[in-house]
Design a protein around this motif. Structure first.
Motif, short mmCIF file in Angstrom:
data_model
loop_
_atom_site.label_atom_id
_atom_site.label_comp_id
_atom_site.label_asym_id
_atom_site.label_seq_id
_atom_site.Cartn_x
_atom_site.Cartn_y
_atom_site.Cartn_z
N ALA A 1 4.67 20.81 -5.27
CA ALA A 1 4.95 21.93 -4.37
C ALA A 1 3.71 22.29 -3.56
CB ALA A 1 5.44 23.14 -5.17
N GLU A 2 2.54 22.24 -4.20
CA GLU A 2 1.30 22.54 -3.49
C GLU A 2 1.02 21.51 -2.40
OE1 GLU A 2 -1.76 22.80 -6.41
OE2 GLU A 2 -0.92 24.60 -7.37
N LEU A 3 1.24 20.23 -2.70
CA LEU A 3 1.00 19.18 -1.71
C LEU A 3 1.95 19.32 -0.52
CD1 LEU A 3 0.56 16.09 -4.08
CD2 LEU A 3 -1.24 17.17 -2.71
N VAL A 4 3.22 19.58 -0.81
CA VAL A 4 4.20 19.72 0.27
C VAL A 4 3.89 20.95 1.12
CG1 VAL A 4 6.64 20.09 0.80
CG2 VAL A 4 5.99 18.47 -0.98
N ASP A 5 3.53 22.05 0.47
CA ASP A 5 3.18 23.27 1.21
C ASP A 5 2.00 23.03 2.13
OD1 ASP A 5 5.20 24.68 0.01
OD2 ASP A 5 3.92 25.72 -1.43
N GLU A 6 0.98 22.31 1.65
CA GLU A 6 -0.19 22.02 2.48
C GLU A 6 0.19 21.18 3.69
OE1 GLU A 6 -3.12 20.17 0.04
OE2 GLU A 6 -3.39 21.94 -1.25
N MET A 7 1.06 20.19 3.48
CA MET A 7 1.49 19.35 4.59
C MET A 7 2.24 20.17 5.63
SD MET A 7 3.90 15.92 4.56
CE MET A 7 5.45 16.84 4.41
N VAL A 8 3.15 21.03 5.18
CA VAL A 8 3.94 21.85 6.11
C VAL A 8 3.04 22.82 6.87
CG1 VAL A 8 5.74 23.62 6.24
CG2 VAL A 8 6.06 21.60 4.78
N SER B 1 6.99 4.76 -4.43
CA SER B 1 7.33 5.99 -3.72
C SER B 1 7.38 5.76 -2.21
CB SER B 1 6.29 7.08 -4.04
OG SER B 1 6.25 7.34 -5.42
N GLY B 2 6.42 5.00 -1.69
CA GLY B 2 6.42 4.69 -0.27
C GLY B 2 7.62 3.86 0.15
N ASP C 1 1.06 11.98 7.97
CA ASP C 1 1.23 10.72 7.26
C ASP C 1 1.72 11.08 5.86
OD1 ASP C 1 1.08 8.36 5.85
OD2 ASP C 1 -1.04 7.98 6.28
N LEU C 2 2.99 10.82 5.60
CA LEU C 2 3.58 11.20 4.32
C LEU C 2 2.89 10.51 3.15
CD1 LEU C 2 5.86 13.01 3.23
CD2 LEU C 2 7.36 11.01 3.28
N CYS C 3 2.41 9.29 3.36
CA CYS C 3 1.70 8.59 2.29
C CYS C 3 0.40 9.32 1.94
CB CYS C 3 1.39 7.15 2.70
SG CYS C 3 2.83 6.07 2.73
N GLU C 4 -0.37 9.68 2.94
CA GLU C 4 -1.65 10.34 2.71
C GLU C 4 -1.46 11.74 2.14
OE1 GLU C 4 -5.73 11.65 5.16
OE2 GLU C 4 -4.02 10.75 6.20
N VAL D 1 1.33 13.18 0.58
CA VAL D 1 2.14 13.42 -0.62
C VAL D 1 2.35 12.16 -1.45
CG1 VAL D 1 4.39 14.21 -1.48
CG2 VAL D 1 3.37 15.31 0.53
N LEU D 2 2.81 11.08 -0.85
CA LEU D 2 3.26 9.92 -1.61
C LEU D 2 2.12 9.15 -2.27
CD1 LEU D 2 5.99 8.49 0.80
CD2 LEU D 2 6.22 10.20 -1.02
N GLY D 3 0.89 9.36 -1.80
CA GLY D 3 -0.26 8.77 -2.47
C GLY D 3 -0.78 9.64 -3.60
N PRO D 4 -1.19 10.88 -3.30
CA PRO D 4 -1.80 11.70 -4.35
C PRO D 4 -0.87 12.14 -5.46
CG PRO D 4 -1.60 12.93 -2.28
CD PRO D 4 -1.29 11.50 -1.96
N PHE D 5 0.42 12.35 -5.17
CA PHE D 5 1.29 12.88 -6.22
C PHE D 5 1.53 11.90 -7.36
CE2 PHE D 5 5.66 13.67 -7.88
CZ PHE D 5 5.31 14.76 -8.68
N PRO D 6 1.93 10.64 -7.10
CA PRO D 6 2.10 9.72 -8.23
C PRO D 6 0.83 9.53 -9.05
CG PRO D 6 3.16 8.84 -6.27
CD PRO D 6 2.35 10.02 -5.83
#
Length: 280
Positions: free
Chosen positions: A60-67, A181-182, A74-77, A79-84
């Protein structure tokens, strides 16, 4: 899912990526059953469920920061990289402050861009890290991998070197969850009608995630395939949480570039897009 999409995702593994037989992180196959038994509990449904709530908060924190940063992203940079990586480190028992270092070591070991000297140095440093971490947890009762290995060493069920080797192998193999994930979100975002259905019918998400994971090409595993394969509980947990967080939290999420322009990794065990430009 189209054959064209599947072909685009299926990049071949590079032979340099697997640790050399006998090196730290590559237990002899004859010993793998005995070694795997010591940490199997961490990768059952119950073991993985242990980290679900913390993982959901991190995501949730990563998605909030992106938004908050606004599109495009870059969804990979983002969320999809750091979260897994964060989820795998939770399962392994690696403290949050050390996640980025663990991610860097894993990428150095797996990437074709680095020479043999850099890869071997990263293996040694990761091995030294796990030696300290496992040593600190001998006799402990934690449910993460490092604690289970420390307890097994304390009971003399395996040696410290064996425990280090298995920990390194699992941590490196866990990096493949980022690729999974990617791949999954590339497959989703190239099918807007599927994304819309999953947004409006959340009850079908679990089944859809299972079907997507089964349809993706997976790398030849470097180690025990509990983490990134189609039936692996960590990959399933990561995928389910990502679908919920991104479809519910980012209405209108879609590719920012044509699908054919998305760059994919080549010559590495970590498959999937190098970047996934999105907007909303």
């Amino acid at each position: 899912m189209s054959e064209e999409t599947m072909d685009r995702q299926a990049t071949g593994p590079a032979p340099h990526c697997a640790p050399a037989r006998g090196a730290v992180g590559f237990p002899d196959p004859a010993d793998q059953v005995r070694l795997r038994r010591t940490v199997a509990a961490a990768f059952t449904a119950r073991g993985v469920e242990r980290v679900r709530q913390r993982s959901r908060r991190m995501l949730a924190e990563l998605v909030d920061e992106m938004v908050q940063d606004g599109p495009p992203a870059d969804l990979c940079e983002a969320v999809l990289g750091p979260f897994p990586v964060a989820v795998i480190c939770e399962l392994m028992g690696v403290p949050a402050a050390d996640r980025q270092g663990m991610h860097t070591w894993s990428r150095q070991i797996l990437s074709p861009e680095h020479g043999a000297e850099v890869r071997e140095k990263a293996r040694r440093e990761m091995g030294a890290y796990f030696s300290d971490l496992i040593g600190l947890r001998e006799g402990g009762t934690g449910e993460d991998v490092a604690s289970l290995l420390g307890a097994a060493v304390g009971r003399e069920e395996l040696t410290l070197d064996e425990a280090i080797g298995l920990a390194v192998l699992l941590q490196i193999d866990g990096e493949a969850v980022t690729g999974t994930s990617g791949q999954m979100f590339y497959a989703l975002l190239t099918r807007p009608e599927l994304v819309e259905r999953l947004r409006t019918e959340p009850e079908v998400r679990a089944r859809a995630v299972g079907e997507l994971l089964r349809s993706l090409p997976h790398p030849d595993p470097v180690g025990p395939s509990w983490l990134a394969g189609e039936d692996a509980m960590p990959a399933r947990l990561v995928a389910e949480l990502l679908v919920d967080a991104l479809l519910d939290g980012v209405p209108g999420l879609r590719l920012a570039d044509p699908a054919e322009d998305v760059p994919f990794r080549k010559g590495t065990l970590i498959r999937g897009p190098e970047a996934l430009p999105v907007t909303w």
